[in-house]
Design a protein around this motif. Structure first.
Motif, mmCIF file in Angstrom:
data_model
loop_
_atom_site.group_PDB
_atom_site.id
_atom_site.type_symbol
_atom_site.label_atom_id
_atom_site.label_comp_id
_atom_site.label_asym_id
_atom_site.label_seq_id
_atom_site.Cartn_x
_atom_site.Cartn_y
_atom_site.Cartn_z
ATOM 1 N N ASN A 50 37.927 -13.177 -24.580
ATOM 2 C CA ASN A 50 38.770 -14.175 -23.948
ATOM 3 C C ASN A 50 38.351 -15.584 -24.363
ATOM 4 N N GLU A 51 37.051 -15.843 -24.393
ATOM 5 C CA GLU A 51 36.576 -17.161 -24.818
ATOM 6 C C GLU A 51 36.979 -17.428 -26.263
ATOM 7 N N GLY A 52 36.904 -16.417 -27.096
ATOM 8 C CA GLY A 52 37.328 -16.569 -28.483
ATOM 9 C C GLY A 52 38.815 -16.831 -28.604
ATOM 10 N N LYS A 53 39.596 -16.135 -27.793
ATOM 11 C CA LYS A 53 41.045 -16.333 -27.807
ATOM 12 C C LYS A 53 41.393 -17.744 -27.358
ATOM 13 N N LYS A 54 40.726 -18.234 -26.315
ATOM 14 C CA LYS A 54 40.980 -19.605 -25.859
ATOM 15 C C LYS A 54 40.617 -20.616 -26.941
ATOM 16 N N ALA A 55 39.494 -20.393 -27.623
ATOM 17 C CA ALA A 55 39.078 -21.299 -28.698
ATOM 18 C C ALA A 55 40.078 -21.266 -29.853
ATOM 19 N N LEU A 56 40.571 -20.078 -30.190
ATOM 20 C CA LEU A 56 41.560 -19.947 -31.252
ATOM 21 C C LEU A 56 42.848 -20.672 -30.891
ATOM 22 N N VAL A 57 43.330 -20.484 -29.670
ATOM 23 C CA VAL A 57 44.553 -21.141 -29.220
ATOM 24 C C VAL A 57 44.386 -22.663 -29.268
ATOM 25 N N LYS A 58 43.228 -23.143 -28.829
ATOM 26 C CA LYS A 58 42.958 -24.585 -28.852
ATOM 27 C C LYS A 58 42.955 -25.102 -30.285
ATOM 28 N N LYS A 59 42.335 -24.364 -31.201
ATOM 29 C CA LYS A 59 42.302 -24.782 -32.604
ATOM 30 C C LYS A 59 43.712 -24.786 -33.198
ATOM 31 N N LEU A 60 44.503 -23.773 -32.901
ATOM 32 C CA LEU A 60 45.874 -23.707 -33.410
ATOM 33 C C LEU A 60 46.744 -24.848 -32.884
ATOM 34 N N ILE A 69 49.453 -33.696 -21.965
ATOM 35 C CA ILE A 69 49.922 -32.301 -21.902
ATOM 36 C C ILE A 69 49.578 -31.694 -20.551
ATOM 37 N N ARG A 70 48.400 -31.964 -20.054
ATOM 38 C CA ARG A 70 48.020 -31.434 -18.731
ATOM 39 C C ARG A 70 48.922 -32.014 -17.653
ATOM 40 N N GLU A 71 49.252 -33.294 -17.750
ATOM 41 C CA GLU A 71 50.187 -33.897 -16.791
ATOM 42 C C GLU A 71 51.550 -33.223 -16.874
ATOM 43 N N ARG A 72 51.995 -32.923 -18.086
ATOM 44 C CA ARG A 72 53.282 -32.230 -18.233
ATOM 45 C C ARG A 72 53.217 -30.853 -17.590
ATOM 46 N N LYS A 119 52.170 -25.109 -28.336
ATOM 47 C CA LYS A 119 50.791 -24.695 -28.624
ATOM 48 C C LYS A 119 49.797 -25.470 -27.766
ATOM 49 N N ALA A 120 50.062 -26.750 -27.583
ATOM 50 C CA ALA A 120 49.178 -27.577 -26.748
ATOM 51 C C ALA A 120 49.283 -27.169 -25.280
ATOM 52 N N ILE A 121 50.480 -26.856 -24.817
ATOM 53 C CA ILE A 121 50.657 -26.400 -23.438
ATOM 54 C C ILE A 121 49.883 -25.108 -23.216
ATOM 55 N N ARG A 122 49.963 -24.204 -24.175
ATOM 56 C CA ARG A 122 49.228 -22.933 -24.053
ATOM 57 C C ARG A 122 47.721 -23.179 -24.028
ATOM 58 N N ALA A 123 47.250 -24.108 -24.844
ATOM 59 C CA ALA A 123 45.819 -24.435 -24.852
ATOM 60 C C ALA A 123 45.391 -24.998 -23.495
ATOM 61 N N GLU A 124 46.189 -25.875 -22.925
ATOM 62 C CA GLU A 124 45.859 -26.440 -21.607
ATOM 63 C C GLU A 124 45.979 -25.390 -20.504
ATOM 64 N N MET A 125 46.932 -24.463 -20.658
ATOM 65 C CA MET A 125 47.027 -23.354 -19.709
ATOM 66 C C MET A 125 45.726 -22.548 -19.742
ATOM 67 N N GLY A 126 45.165 -22.379 -20.932
ATOM 68 C CA GLY A 126 43.886 -21.682 -21.060
ATOM 69 C C GLY A 126 42.783 -22.388 -20.303
ATOM 70 N N GLU A 127 42.781 -23.704 -20.351
ATOM 71 C CA GLU A 127 41.781 -24.480 -19.612
ATOM 72 C C GLU A 127 42.015 -24.357 -18.102
ATOM 73 N N LEU A 128 43.269 -24.394 -17.697
ATOM 74 C CA LEU A 128 43.620 -24.338 -16.275
ATOM 75 C C LEU A 128 43.350 -22.964 -15.661
ATOM 76 N N LEU A 129 43.762 -21.910 -16.360
ATOM 77 C CA LEU A 129 43.709 -20.559 -15.794
ATOM 78 C C LEU A 129 42.563 -19.710 -16.310
ATOM 79 N N GLY A 130 41.991 -20.095 -17.437
ATOM 80 C CA GLY A 130 40.980 -19.255 -18.052
ATOM 81 C C GLY A 130 41.584 -18.128 -18.866
ATOM 82 N N ARG A 131 42.884 -18.184 -19.124
ATOM 83 C CA ARG A 131 43.578 -17.179 -19.922
ATOM 84 C C ARG A 131 44.745 -17.844 -20.638
#
Length: 174
Positions: A50-60, A69-72, A119-131
């Motif tokens: 999961n940590e790797g997936k979050k890092a990959l999503v953030k990089k993408l 993006i977090r405000e959105r 892609k940025a929304i998904r990365a921030e969702m990862g930060e918010l939810l951990g997934r």
């Protein structure tokens, strides 16, 4: 692809300073593959992946304004009685929409594969939810999960338990 190949591809994006996090878990991966270790080892493997997936999503996602993006994302959650973050071709997203459509529920689906900031929304969702998995569904500001997973079991399980209608009514969606 082999498990090692998948892990190598997944974690190629992680900065070198995080390697200390990865090293203790590589033995865990080998143990699970070769010996079928108990569930606590599997949990470590899932955390590792999961940590790797979050890092990959953030990089993408590349460079983006994380505050904007977090405000959105926070605004979307607050402003919509039912919000779904989705991909247009994801079968679990399609099923989740079918569940809501069958109830004539009003909801907003943000198609992350079509949105310029998806892609940025998904990365921030990862930060918010951990997934980072989609669909990701909020009802009345509360994250309920996806199609059939998450903290409340997801839409299908909530529906099967008879809880979804009440939640949708309370949110003003039906």
């Amino acid at each position: 692809r082999t498990l090692v190949g998948v892990l190598t591809a997944t974690f190629a994006c992680i900065p070198h300073e995080t390697n200390a996090f990865l090293k203790p878990h590589l033995g865990t991966v080998r143990n699970l593959v070769s010996t079928g270790e108990p569930s606590s080892t599997r949990l470590h493997l899932f955390d590792f992946l999961n940590e790797g997936k979050k890092a990959l999503v953030k990089k993408l996602a590349g460079d983006y304004d994380s505050v904007a993006i977090r405000e959105r994302l926070d605004g979307l959650i607050k402003e919509n009685s039912v919000l779904m973050l989705s991909f247009t071709t994801c079968p679990f997203c399609v099923k989740a929409k079918q569940v809501l459509d069958a109830k004539n529920a009003k909801y907003v689906a943000v198609e992350l594969d079509m949105d310029p900031e998806g892609k940025a929304i998904r990365a921030e969702m990862g930060e918010l939810l951990g997934r980072t998995s989609v669909p990701a569904v909020w009802i009345d500001g509360k994250f309920v999960g996806g199609c059939n997973d998450g903290p409340m079991g997801g839409l299908v399980k909530l529906d099967e338990a008879g809880d979804l209608d009440g939640m949708l009514k309370a949110a003003g969606s039906i």
